[in-house]
Design a protein around this motif. Structure first.
Motif, short mmCIF file in Angstrom:
data_model
loop_
_atom_site.label_atom_id
_atom_site.label_comp_id
_atom_site.label_asym_id
_atom_site.label_seq_id
_atom_site.Cartn_x
_atom_site.Cartn_y
_atom_site.Cartn_z
N ALA A 18 0.83 -1.21 0.00
CA ALA A 18 0.00 0.00 0.00
C ALA A 18 0.86 1.26 0.00
CB ALA A 18 -0.93 -0.01 1.22
N ALA A 72 -5.74 -1.94 -1.08
CA ALA A 72 -4.67 -1.44 -1.94
C ALA A 72 -4.28 -2.46 -2.99
CB ALA A 72 -3.46 -1.06 -1.09
N PHE A 126 -8.31 3.79 -1.01
CA PHE A 126 -8.41 2.48 -0.39
C PHE A 126 -9.79 2.28 0.22
CE2 PHE A 126 -3.59 2.92 0.63
CZ PHE A 126 -3.28 2.69 -0.71
#
Length: 400
Positions: A154, A305, A168
């Motif tokens: 991420a 993510a 996200f």
């Protein structure tokens, strides 16, 4: 016997056991799914010539030999069996084994089953002290549990492509809405972006609602030769057109790092593709279609993510374009190419040996027009992708 002029096989039956935390033996979940798939196909289990089990190594010896375990539970019918473990791609490996048996002419009907009774909390390395195992070392030397691994992906996405916490959260909001009408999903509740943001930080920047749970669950498929499907009265079945379980290609074995050839004395004829993209590319080549022909996709969303990375890896957009694709609404039901119309792992959680099989159940129901409440309009082709441990990955393309 199978038509040797092509490699298509038919999906005649699909069945699942609802995901959750039921506290029962994994065999029970697999039997429910298998019987549902057999009933859906209109096939008696005694007509099955091959049973492919996806292994669940956290459930003792029966989990290691799941093909035999499920064959015994169904009542021993003399079918050939196999048991496959490939981490999160275990179900796809079982499907690959069944397809090979059908295309080789060794059977006309195969039953593929995967089920898991997952422990509470995050998955841990299995097999005791294994100091030569990179997975064991990752946990014990670095303290890098799976959520930390997800968070590193991420952070990388934020640094390289400008992803934000709002992006996200939007993935979770989308998938939660999709899963509302999936009777097999564990979590069937809409979630707001504010609720995602307010949930506990597990591994920064990921919150609790950014990460999938671990679950119990089961899924099964009845796969047949195209000729058997026609004889059985199904003239236009859902068919598996492409199936890839390729390994990474050196030097880009995990991440799409800067081109190795420009940073070393080693020269390569052409740049190597990232692992996840290579998996999808091989399936597209085998199926004879490209990303632009997809109606929808089921991707392995261990975290919100990671779903964005998959958009690029399966060719829905260019590298760095996932956030814009998401924000445009293209990956939401009603958009150009809905992603995870089932709700994905965000709504199911992980039941490792079952999840790749469950994805094909969803592809089947979507392509038949049977995904009530979450149906992709005029669905003609779908892809399902997974990434497993140590280079075990999979991509499966199904069409009408």
């Amino acid at each position: 016997m199978p038509d040797t002029n092509n490699r298509d096989i038919a999906v005649l039956g699909a069945g699942m056991h609802q995901w959750g935390k039921w506290g029962r033996n994994f065999v029970e979940y697999g039997l429910v799914a298998a019987r549902a798939a057999l009933a859906d196909a209109g096939v008696d289990h005694r007509d099955v010539g091959y049973i492919a089990g996806a292994d669940t190594i956290r459930n003792g010896y029966p989990g290691f030999v799941s093909g035999a375990t499920f064959a015994q539970a169904l009542g021993w019918s003399g079918a050939r069996i196999s048991s496959s473990y490939a981490a999160c791609a275990s179900g796809a490996q079982a499907i690959a084994n069944a397809r090979a048996q059908i295309l080789a002419g060794l059977t006309d009907v195969a039953l593929v089953i995967g089920a898991d009774a997952a422990p509470k909390g995050f998955f841990q390395p299995v097999g005791g002290e294994r100091r030569d195992d990179p997975d064991w070392l990752r946990f014990h030397l670095l303290g890098a549990t799976n959520p930390i691994y997800f968070a590193l992906y991420a952070r990388r996405r934020m640094a390289l492509h400008g992803a934000t916490l709002d992006d996200f959260a939007a993935v979770k909001v989308k998938n939660a809405k999709h899963g509302l009408n999936n009777p097999y999903a564990r979590y069937r509740k809409e979630v707001s972006a504010e609720e995602v943001a307010a949930s506990a930080i597990v591994s920064d920047p990921l919150r609790l609602l950014d990460i999938c749970a671990t679950s119990d669950g089961g899924a099964a498929l009845v796969l047949t030769s195209m000729e058997y499907a026609r004889r059985h009265g199904t003239s236009d079945p859902v068919r598996i057109r492409g199936l890839s379980t390729v390994t990474p290609t050196f030097p880009k074995t995990v991440l799409d790092l800067p081109d190795f050839a420009t940073d070393s004395a080693v020269a390569f004829d052409e740049p190597s593709r990232p692992f996840r993209a290579a998996i999808a590319d091989a399936a597209y080549e085998e199926a004879g279609i490209g990303p632009s022909e997809l109606s929808f996709a089921e991707v392995y969303d261990l975290s919100t993510a990671l779903e964005l990375d998959w958009y690029e890896d399966i060719g829905l957009c260019e590298v760095g374009g996932a956030e814009e694709l998401l924000r445009s609404g293209a990956t939401t039901l009603g958009g150009r190419v809905p992603v995870n119309p089932s709700g994905g792992l965000a709504c199911f959680g992980e039941a490792i040996p079952a999840q790749a099989i469950a994805q094909i159940c969803e592809l089947t129901w979507q392509l038949r027009g049977q995904a009530d409440g979450r149906q992709v309009e005029n669905a003609q082709a779908g892809i399902a992708v997974n990434q497993g441990l140590f280079g075990h990955g999979s991509a499966i393309i199904a069409t009408r």
